[in-house]
Design a protein around this motif. Structure first.
Motif, mmCIF file in Angstrom:
data_model
loop_
_atom_site.group_PDB
_atom_site.id
_atom_site.type_symbol
_atom_site.label_atom_id
_atom_site.label_comp_id
_atom_site.label_asym_id
_atom_site.label_seq_id
_atom_site.Cartn_x
_atom_site.Cartn_y
_atom_site.Cartn_z
ATOM 1 N N GLU A 219 3.689 5.486 -9.211
ATOM 2 C CA GLU A 219 2.520 6.046 -9.914
ATOM 3 C C GLU A 219 1.476 6.456 -8.880
ATOM 4 O O GLU A 219 1.463 5.949 -7.749
ATOM 5 C CB GLU A 219 1.886 4.980 -10.794
ATOM 6 C CG GLU A 219 2.628 4.621 -12.061
ATOM 7 C CD GLU A 219 1.822 3.578 -12.844
ATOM 8 O OE1 GLU A 219 1.744 2.436 -12.370
ATOM 9 O OE2 GLU A 219 1.253 3.937 -13.897
ATOM 10 N N GLU A 220 0.523 7.265 -9.310
ATOM 11 C CA GLU A 220 -0.517 7.778 -8.399
ATOM 12 C C GLU A 220 -1.317 6.668 -7.708
ATOM 13 O O GLU A 220 -1.535 6.710 -6.484
ATOM 14 C CB GLU A 220 -1.434 8.733 -9.171
ATOM 15 C CG GLU A 220 -2.367 9.545 -8.319
ATOM 16 C CD GLU A 220 -3.619 8.727 -7.958
ATOM 17 O OE1 GLU A 220 -4.200 8.987 -6.887
ATOM 18 O OE2 GLU A 220 -3.980 7.804 -8.737
ATOM 19 N N PRO A 221 -1.768 5.610 -8.451
ATOM 20 C CA PRO A 221 -2.579 4.587 -7.782
ATOM 21 C C PRO A 221 -1.860 3.944 -6.584
ATOM 22 O O PRO A 221 -2.477 3.677 -5.552
ATOM 23 C CB PRO A 221 -2.815 3.554 -8.883
ATOM 24 C CG PRO A 221 -2.663 4.304 -10.154
ATOM 25 C CD PRO A 221 -1.615 5.344 -9.884
ATOM 26 N N TYR A 333 -7.646 0.614 -8.344
ATOM 27 C CA TYR A 333 -7.098 1.972 -8.398
ATOM 28 C C TYR A 333 -6.316 2.185 -9.705
ATOM 29 O O TYR A 333 -6.353 3.254 -10.309
ATOM 30 C CB TYR A 333 -6.179 2.241 -7.199
ATOM 31 C CG TYR A 333 -6.896 2.384 -5.862
ATOM 32 C CD1 TYR A 333 -6.171 2.616 -4.692
ATOM 33 C CD2 TYR A 333 -8.279 2.261 -5.753
ATOM 34 C CE1 TYR A 333 -6.800 2.733 -3.447
ATOM 35 C CE2 TYR A 333 -8.914 2.374 -4.522
ATOM 36 C CZ TYR A 333 -8.171 2.611 -3.384
ATOM 37 O OH TYR A 333 -8.801 2.702 -2.160
ATOM 38 N N HIS A 334 -5.595 1.162 -10.159
ATOM 39 C CA HIS A 334 -4.866 1.281 -11.442
ATOM 40 C C HIS A 334 -5.851 1.412 -12.607
ATOM 41 O O HIS A 334 -5.674 2.255 -13.486
ATOM 42 C CB HIS A 334 -3.981 0.050 -11.668
ATOM 43 C CG HIS A 334 -2.669 0.091 -10.944
ATOM 44 N ND1 HIS A 334 -2.534 -0.348 -9.635
ATOM 45 C CD2 HIS A 334 -1.446 0.533 -11.322
ATOM 46 C CE1 HIS A 334 -1.283 -0.187 -9.266
ATOM 47 N NE2 HIS A 334 -0.584 0.329 -10.268
ATOM 48 N N GLU A 336 -8.892 2.528 -12.534
ATOM 49 C CA GLU A 336 -9.568 3.840 -12.482
ATOM 50 C C GLU A 336 -8.674 4.904 -13.114
ATOM 51 O O GLU A 336 -9.147 5.847 -13.720
ATOM 52 C CB GLU A 336 -9.888 4.213 -11.029
ATOM 53 C CG GLU A 336 -11.057 3.441 -10.433
ATOM 54 C CD GLU A 336 -11.155 3.582 -8.904
ATOM 55 O OE1 GLU A 336 -12.007 2.914 -8.311
ATOM 56 O OE2 GLU A 336 -10.321 4.336 -8.340
ATOM 57 N N LYS A 337 -7.348 4.690 -13.007
ATOM 58 C CA LYS A 337 -6.387 5.691 -13.499
ATOM 59 C C LYS A 337 -6.114 5.515 -14.985
ATOM 60 O O LYS A 337 -5.639 6.434 -15.632
ATOM 61 C CB LYS A 337 -5.077 5.499 -12.707
ATOM 62 C CG LYS A 337 -4.170 6.685 -12.681
ATOM 63 C CD LYS A 337 -4.713 7.812 -11.818
ATOM 64 C CE LYS A 337 -4.067 9.124 -12.199
ATOM 65 N NZ LYS A 337 -5.013 10.237 -12.027
#
Ligand SMILES: O=P(O)(O)OC[C@H]1O[C@](O)(COP(=O)(O)O)[C@@H](O)[C@@H]1O
Ligand SMILES: [Mg+2]
Ligand SMILES: [Mg+2]
Length: 338
Positions: A219-221, A333-334, A336-337
Motif C-alpha cells: 500500500e502507499e503508506p 501514515y496509514h 493519514e491515508k
C-alpha cells in the motif's frame, strides 16, 4: 552458591515477587524443557535426518518441514500430561488439541508456532519457537471439548509470552507481564541461565526489516515510509537507515530487542483484505506482548495488535513492531491515508 539465576530460580522469585501461580511457573518450565529437546534435534540436523520436507501440508497450505512436525510433537508430548493445561493450539494443527481424559484440566491454554522461520532450516540460519499463554475460560463440563472460540481472546488477555531462538546461542526470551528477560542455554548444565535481565527497545532506531522483494505490492503508506528511509540523510527523515531481513520472525525480533529497529510484514495486494502473512494468535500476539513489555510498540498499521479481536485460530494480520517512534510513524501514515 552460584550467583547465576536459572530459569527455575527466576520463576520461583517471580512467584514471591508477583504471585505468579505455581501452575504457570510449571507451564513455562515444561515449555523450556521442550525447547531444549527441539534444540537438540535442530543441532543434529541431517545427522538426525531432521532436515528437508515432511511431504505434507499444514492447515495454511504450506509444505511442512520435518522439523515443523517434530517440534510440534515435542511440545504436545511435553505439555499433555502436566495437569497445567486445558488445551493447546498450534500453527501445524487445524483444530485445538484436546487434553485427553475426563478430569479437571489446568487453567491455561498454550498456543504456539513450534518452528518459526521454517524456510531457513535447511540453510542453517537461526529459527525459533514462539508461544503465548492464555487463561482457559470457565468450563462447566470437565470432559468438554475445547472449541476454537475458547482460544479467540485478544492479545491483551495473554498471561505470558515468549520465544526460543536456536542460533549461535540458544536462548529463551520471556515475559510474564513485568518486563522481558533473556535466558541463555548452558549446554553443560542443561539449564537456561538469566543473561539479559531487562531487555528494552530504544525508542528511536535507524534499522528496518521487511521483505523488500514484495515492494511493488505494498500500500502507499508502506511505500512512502520505506522510500523515506531509503532516501537517507538527504531525505525527509534526515538520517541514514540500515536494512536487515533474516526471514525468521524470531531472529528479526530478537535483533530489535537487542539493538532496536522496526520489523514489518505488511498487507499487500496479493493477500485477502486487511490480512497479512503472519498469524495473529501464535506469531503477532506473543511478539507484540514481548515488544510492548520491552518499551516498544506493535500495530497492524491501524490499531494496537493486542487489541485486535481474533475471529479465527489461524487468521493472519499485518505486522509493524519495534522502536516506538518508527511504529508510530508508519501507523500515522496509514491513518493519514484512511
Ligand atoms: O519468506 P518471507 O516472505 O520473507 O517471510 C518470512 C516470514 O515467514 C515466516 O517464516 C513464517 O513463519 P513460519 O516459518 O513459522 O511459517 C516468519 O518467521 C518470517 O518472518
Ligand atoms: Mg512462524
Ligand atoms: Mg512455524
Amino acid at each position: 552458591m552460584s550467583s547465576r539465576t536459572t530459569l527455575s530460580r527466576f520463576l520461583i522469585e517471580q512467584t514471591r515477587a508477583h504471585q505468579t501461580p505455581a501452575e504457570l511457573r510449571f507451564l513455562i518450565e515444561v515449555v523450556g524443557r521442550a525447547c531444549k529437546v527441539i534444540n537438540y534435534h535442530i543441532g543434529k540436523g541431517e545427522l538426525g535426518g531432521a532436515l528437508g520436507n515432511q511431504g505434507t501440508e499444514n492447515v495454511q497450505g504450506e509444505m511442512q518441514k520435518k522439523l515443523d512436525v517434530i517440534s510440534n510433537e515435542i511440545l504436545l508430548e511435553a505439555n499433555e500430561w502436566g495437569g497445567h493445561l486445558a488445551g493447546m493450539a498450534s500453527e501445524e494443527m487445524e483444530k485445538p488439541y484436546q487434553i485427553p481424559g475426563c478430569f479437571p484440566k489446568g487453567s491455561y491454554l498454550l498456543v504456539f508456532d513450534p518452528l518459526d522461520g521454517s524456510s531457513n532450516i535447511d540453510i542453517n540460519v537461526s529459527v525459533g519457537t514462539i508461544f503465548s499463554v492464555l487463561s482457559c475460560p470457565e468450563r462447566a463440563d470437565i470432559c468438554g471439548i475445547l472449541e476454537d472460540e475458547d482460544f479467540l481472546q485478544p492479545g491483551v488477555k495473554q498471561v505470558a509470552a515468549g520465544y526460543a531462538i536456536y542460533g549461535p546461542q540458544t536462548m529463551l526470551v520471556l515475559t510474564l507481564g513485568n518486563g522481558v528477560k533473556g535466558f541463555t542455554l548452558d549446554s553443560e548444565m542443561g539449564s537456561f541461565v538469566l543473561t539479559h535481565d531487562n531487555m528494552t527497545i530504544p525508542e528511536a532506531s535507524a534499522e528496518f526489516g521487511i521483505n523488500m522483494s514484495n515492494m511493488r505490492h505494498w500500500e502507499e503508506p508502506v511505500q512512502r515510509y520505506v522510500n523515506e528511509m531509503l532516501a537517507g540523510k538527504e531525505g525527509p527523515l534526515g538520517k541514514d537507515y540500515n536494512m536487515r531481513w533474516t526471514a525468521s520472525m524470531v531472529a528479526d525480533i530478537h535483533r530489535i530487542l537487542v539493538r532496536g529497529g522496526v520489523f514489518m510484514y505488511p498487507w499487500d495486494r496479493r493477500m485477502d483484505k486487511d490480512k497479512g502473512k503472519l498469524r495473529l494468535m501464535y506469531e503477532a500476539n506473543p511478539m507484540a506482548m514481548i515488544v510492548e513489555q520491552a518499551g516498544g510498540a506493535a500495530t497492524n498499521g491501524r490499531i494496537r495488535i493486542m487489541d485486535v479481536r481474533p475471529e479465527k485460530l489461524h487468521e493472519r494480520v499485518p505486522v509493524f513492531m519495534g522502536s516506538k517512534q518508527e511504529v508510530e510513524r508508519i501507523t500515522k501514515y496509514h491513518k493519514e491515508k484512511a
